[in-house]
Design an enzyme around this catalytic site. Structure first.
Site, PDB file in Angstrom:
ATOM      1  N   HIS A   1       3.152  -7.580   8.249  1.00  0.00           N
ATOM      2  CA  HIS A   1       4.305  -6.845   8.792  1.00  0.00           C
ATOM      3  C   HIS A   1       5.038  -7.755   9.780  1.00  0.00           C
ATOM      4  O   HIS A   1       4.908  -7.598  10.985  1.00  0.00           O
ATOM      5  CB  HIS A   1       3.832  -5.569   9.511  1.00  0.00           C
ATOM      6  CG  HIS A   1       3.133  -4.597   8.612  1.00  0.00           C
ATOM      7  ND1 HIS A   1       2.270  -3.633   9.080  1.00  0.00           N
ATOM      8  CD2 HIS A   1       3.182  -4.431   7.264  1.00  0.00           C
ATOM      9  CE1 HIS A   1       1.815  -2.914   8.056  1.00  0.00           C
ATOM     10  NE2 HIS A   1       2.348  -3.384   6.946  1.00  0.00           N
TER      11      HIS A   1
ATOM     12  N   THR B   1       0.832  -1.205   0.000  1.00  0.00           N
ATOM     13  CA  THR B   1       0.000   0.000   0.000  1.00  0.00           C
ATOM     14  C   THR B   1       0.864   1.252   0.000  1.00  0.00           C
ATOM     15  O   THR B   1       0.362   2.355  -0.176  1.00  0.00           O
ATOM     16  CB  THR B   1      -0.919  -0.024   1.252  1.00  0.00           C
ATOM     17  OG1 THR B   1      -1.510  -1.323   1.334  1.00  0.00           O
ATOM     18  CG2 THR B   1      -2.019   0.985   1.178  1.00  0.00           C
TER      19      THR B   1
HETATM   20  C1  LIG Z   1      -0.934  -5.980   0.096  1.00  0.00           C
HETATM   21  C2  LIG Z   1       0.272  -5.501   0.874  1.00  0.00           C
HETATM   22  C3  LIG Z   1       0.244  -4.239   1.464  1.00  0.00           C
HETATM   23  C4  LIG Z   1       1.356  -3.788   2.192  1.00  0.00           C
HETATM   24  N1  LIG Z   1       1.352  -2.503   2.633  1.00  0.00           N
HETATM   25  C5  LIG Z   1       2.433  -2.010   3.265  1.00  0.00           C
HETATM   26  C6  LIG Z   1       2.490  -0.635   3.626  1.00  0.00           C
HETATM   27  O1  LIG Z   1       1.592   0.148   3.325  1.00  0.00           O
HETATM   28  N2  LIG Z   1       3.594  -0.199   4.291  1.00  0.00           N
HETATM   29  C7  LIG Z   1       4.621  -1.028   4.620  1.00  0.00           C
HETATM   30  O2  LIG Z   1       5.574  -0.571   5.259  1.00  0.00           O
HETATM   31  N3  LIG Z   1       4.611  -2.332   4.238  1.00  0.00           N
HETATM   32  C8  LIG Z   1       3.554  -2.835   3.564  1.00  0.00           C
HETATM   33  N4  LIG Z   1       3.557  -4.134   3.139  1.00  0.00           N
HETATM   34  C9  LIG Z   1       4.743  -4.961   3.443  1.00  0.00           C
HETATM   35  C10 LIG Z   1       5.887  -4.629   2.470  1.00  0.00           C
HETATM   36  O3  LIG Z   1       5.523  -4.980   1.174  1.00  0.00           O
HETATM   37  C11 LIG Z   1       7.146  -5.369   2.929  1.00  0.00           C
HETATM   38  O4  LIG Z   1       7.492  -4.864   4.205  1.00  0.00           O
HETATM   39  C12 LIG Z   1       8.334  -5.161   1.986  1.00  0.00           C
HETATM   40  O5  LIG Z   1       8.044  -5.577   0.686  1.00  0.00           O
HETATM   41  C13 LIG Z   1       9.539  -5.942   2.532  1.00  0.00           C
HETATM   42  O6  LIG Z   1      10.611  -5.807   1.639  1.00  0.00           O
HETATM   43  P1  LIG Z   1      11.732  -6.932   1.504  1.00  0.00           P
HETATM   44  O7  LIG Z   1      12.600  -6.521   0.378  1.00  0.00           O
HETATM   45  O8  LIG Z   1      12.360  -7.147   2.832  1.00  0.00           O
HETATM   46  O9  LIG Z   1      10.941  -8.278   1.199  1.00  0.00           O
HETATM   47  P2  LIG Z   1      10.051  -8.689  -0.056  1.00  0.00           P
HETATM   48  O10 LIG Z   1       9.479  -7.495  -0.695  1.00  0.00           O
HETATM   49  O11 LIG Z   1       9.101  -9.712   0.403  1.00  0.00           O
HETATM   50  O12 LIG Z   1      11.101  -9.346  -1.070  1.00  0.00           O
HETATM   51  C14 LIG Z   1      11.808 -10.521  -0.756  1.00  0.00           C
HETATM   52  C15 LIG Z   1      12.102 -11.270  -2.047  1.00  0.00           C
HETATM   53  O13 LIG Z   1      13.001 -12.350  -1.778  1.00  0.00           O
HETATM   54  C16 LIG Z   1      12.680 -13.443  -2.635  1.00  0.00           C
HETATM   55  N5  LIG Z   1      13.247 -14.680  -2.064  1.00  0.00           N
HETATM   56  C17 LIG Z   1      12.841 -15.320  -0.939  1.00  0.00           C
HETATM   57  N6  LIG Z   1      13.612 -16.406  -0.720  1.00  0.00           N
HETATM   58  C18 LIG Z   1      14.529 -16.468  -1.715  1.00  0.00           C
HETATM   59  C19 LIG Z   1      15.602 -17.367  -2.020  1.00  0.00           C
HETATM   60  N7  LIG Z   1      15.898 -18.398  -1.219  1.00  0.00           N
HETATM   61  N8  LIG Z   1      16.331 -17.154  -3.160  1.00  0.00           N
HETATM   62  C20 LIG Z   1      16.036 -16.087  -3.978  1.00  0.00           C
HETATM   63  N9  LIG Z   1      15.036 -15.202  -3.714  1.00  0.00           N
HETATM   64  C21 LIG Z   1      14.298 -15.378  -2.580  1.00  0.00           C
HETATM   65  C22 LIG Z   1      11.163 -13.408  -2.647  1.00  0.00           C
HETATM   66  O14 LIG Z   1      10.632 -14.095  -3.762  1.00  0.00           O
HETATM   67  C23 LIG Z   1      10.862 -11.907  -2.677  1.00  0.00           C
HETATM   68  O15 LIG Z   1      10.711 -11.438  -3.991  1.00  0.00           O
HETATM   69  C24 LIG Z   1       2.487  -4.629   2.388  1.00  0.00           C
HETATM   70  C25 LIG Z   1       2.515  -5.891   1.784  1.00  0.00           C
HETATM   71  C26 LIG Z   1       1.431  -6.321   1.023  1.00  0.00           C
HETATM   72  C27 LIG Z   1       1.492  -7.666   0.350  1.00  0.00           C
END
Ligand SMILES: Cc1cc2nc3c(=O)[nH]c(=O)nc-3n(C[C@H](O)[C@H](O)[C@H](O)COP(=O)(O)OP(=O)(O)OC[C@H]3O[C@@H](n4cnc5c(N)ncnc54)[C@H](O)[C@@H]3O)c2cc1C
Length: 513
Positions: free
Chosen positions: A448, A130
């Site tokens: 979260h 979002t």
């Molecule tokens: C509908 C929705 C609404 C949200 N709204 C908010 C909001 O308004 N504000 C907010 O702060 N957060 C929100 N979030 C949460 C936010 O999206 C996450 O906090 C954020 O994307 C985390 O980022 P990240 O890079 O740590 O992880 P992710 O975005 O989850 O990315 C991790 C990636 O690692 C990949 N991966 C996993 N394991 C492996 C492996 N072994 N080898 C290779 N690749 C791998 C996955 O496929 C994924 O693409 C929301 C989430 C959703 C789904």
């Protein structure tokens, strides 16, 4: 193969590391591997930027790992009823663009976080989010990082994510909503934490056209950098190590099953708060706190039909007219009631229905419906954890996960207090929609997840990494994402994770040869 930096995961956090390292060390070779596919024409773009609804739905489905069909659009009221009846099925629990970690009926029964989900695609959950980016308030901050230092990192993170409070035009309804919220908060609330437009991650032009932030915007020019390579549908299954150094990473391109060992100077695992600890576990890196202190704030949701005379009766500006919006946009935006303990130890978010990730049963467009999400803190406990299996495996062949998660007496009191505050707001706004009363959503719904690779100041078994996200006992292994956040927060966590990645990336750069 050899590279300088290996980044596992292409969500907002992995993308932040890549961008900062590429900008500051353009000669460094960076390989990013992502288990999920590219889901739209433009690499890592937010699904809300896809104008064709069919293509957007396809992008969501392609992000859902094993779930190859759309989830039914279920309203909060329908979910709440199903939860009350104990009818917990994947269709009730999951949301478009994500897939449940455990979707089989027998697993759902034993899982104490039944809605716990992930997204598997280039850009991760960050193409579905979002985009709410509030800074944490008093009572949510990391106690062992100096405030000025964290402020600097937040400012940089806001720049990287394109955070703005001007994504929506100010309207008479919006002003009135904020006025009511501030009256409800009372005069004990800190002036800086008054109700205000939600800081949102998006680029917005003078006509209020919004382009929502995801990995494409975060990576920016890095995507075309000759030393940067992104491999999709490529999983990292195991890290090899010796004498406190990662010596190789086993990766596999899933469509061809081609396996490669990557030797990197530095390895950064940013594979979300569940799969980052999963990869460490699979590699035999198992510090005591790994997967423990799993946290997610409770999430109470309700929908309100705004009083038709809201502006007339409550506007701070007596001459305001209900149709004085500065653009034809029919929405009033997203509003934030900031966390500020002890006066308001909750995060409150108010969203126009069209912008809300939750749906209602109301179909009458003339009704002005807003969704109210309120969340208190949940105590961080060692017992709340991911349980990894050594004998069973998930869809991707990684250790199967299950979850232990319980609300304590203190959590239940906090939930009741949040509900009481939310109820005051509901009464000032209008009336709750039919069937849509305040609902405590099943654990996992807030999306979260925090604490599973938490940082700490010493290697005392209470944390997995140091304050710069370097895993204890390793020279060249860093972890990123919400799992690193060491305290319970009620505010949305991504801004904090990106800020922590900003600090950590500086350390990574310092130790590159
Ligand atoms: C509908 C929705 C609404 C949200 N709204 C908010 C909001 O308004 N504000 C907010 O702060 N957060 C929100 N979030 C949460 C936010 O999206 C996450 O906090 C954020 O994307 C985390 O980022 P990240 O890079 O740590 O992880 P992710 O975005 O989850 O990315 C991790 C990636 O690692 C990949 N991966 C996993 N394991 C492996 C492996 N072994 N080898 C290779 N690749 C791998 C996955 O496929 C994924 O693409 C929301 C989430 C959703 C789904």
């Amino acid at each position: 193969m050899k590279t300088n930096i290996l980044i596992i995961g292409s969500g907002p956090v992995g993308a932040t590391y890549a961008r900062i390292i590429a900008e500051q060390r353009p000669q460094a070779k960076i390989l990013m591997v992502e288990v999920g596919p590219k889901v739209s024409d433009s690499i890592g773009q937010h699904v809300k930027n896809i104008s064709d609804p069919k293509k957007m739905e396809m992008a969501q489905i392609l992000s859902q790992g094993p779930k190859k069909t759309p989830y039914p659009m279920i309203s909060v009221a329908e979910r709440a009823l199903a939860v009350q009846r104990g009818e917990l099925t994947a269709d009730v629990l999951a949301r478009a663009g994500t897939h449940l970690v455990l979707d089989q009926p027998e697993d759902i029964k034993t899982n104490e976080m039944p809605s716990i989900s992930m997204s598997t695609n280039i850009g991760g959950m960050g193409i579905h989010w979002t985009c709410a980016c509030p800074r944490p308030g008093k009572g949510e901050q990391i106690p062992f990082i100096a405030e000025e230092e964290m402020d600097k990192a937040f400012t940089e993170a806001e720049k990287i994510l394109h955070v703005t409070q001007e994504a929506f035009p100010i309207s008479a309804e919006g002003e009135t909503i904020l006025h009511i919220l501030n009256q409800t908060l009372g005069d004990k609330h800190s002036p800086k934490r008054q109700a205000q437009p939600m800081p949102l991650a998006c680029k917005v032009d003078s006509e209020y056209n919004r382009y929502w932030t995801a990995s494409d915007l975060i990576l920016g020019d890095t995507l075309n950098h000759p030393n940067f390579e992104l491999r999709s549908e490529t999983i990292c299954r195991k890290l090899h190590y010796q004498d406190g150094r990662i010596t190789g990473a086993e990766i596999e391109h899933l469509p061809t099953q081609e396996k490669t060992i990557v030797e990197a100077e530095v390895v950064i695992v940013a594979a979300d708060a569940l799969r980052t600890p999963q990869l460490l576990w699979a590699s035999g890196i198992r510090p005591k706190a790994l997967g423990h202190y799993l946290n997610e704030h409770p999430f109470i949701f309700t929908f309100v039909e705004l009083d038709k005379d809201l502006v007339k009766n409550h506007s701070p500006n007596p001459t305001a007219k209900i149709h004085n919006r500065k653009s034809p946009d029919p929405t009033v935006g997203v509003f934030w009631t900031p966390f500020d303990a002890p006066n308001h130890p909750f995060h409150g978010q108010i969203m126009h229905m069209d912008l809300s990730p939750m749906k209602t049963t109301v179909t009458d467009d003339s009704k002005h419906i807003v969704g109210l999400g309120w969340g208190p803190l949940k105590e961080a406990n060692f017992e709340d954890c991911i349980v990894f299996s050594d004998t069973e495996f998930d869809y991707f062949g990684m250790p199967k996960m299950n979850f232990k998660f319980k609300f304590t007496e203190k959590d239940l009191e906090a939930i009741e207090a949040a509900k009481a505050f939310q109820q005051k707001v509901v009464h000032s706004f209008g009336k709750e929609i039919k069937d849509g009363g305040q609902t405590l959503m099943p654990p996992g719904t807030a999306l979260h997840y925090e604490g599973s690779t938490r940082m700490g100041i010493e290697n005392d078994g209470e944390s997995v990494c140091d304050t710069y996200s370097k895993v204890w006992g390793f020279d060249n292994l860093f972890v990123g994402g919400n799992g690193v956040i060491p305290v319970a927060t009620a505010s949305n966590p991504t801004l904090t994770s990106v800020a922590l990645a900003v600090r950590s990336a500086e350390k990574v750069i310092q130790q590159l040869k």
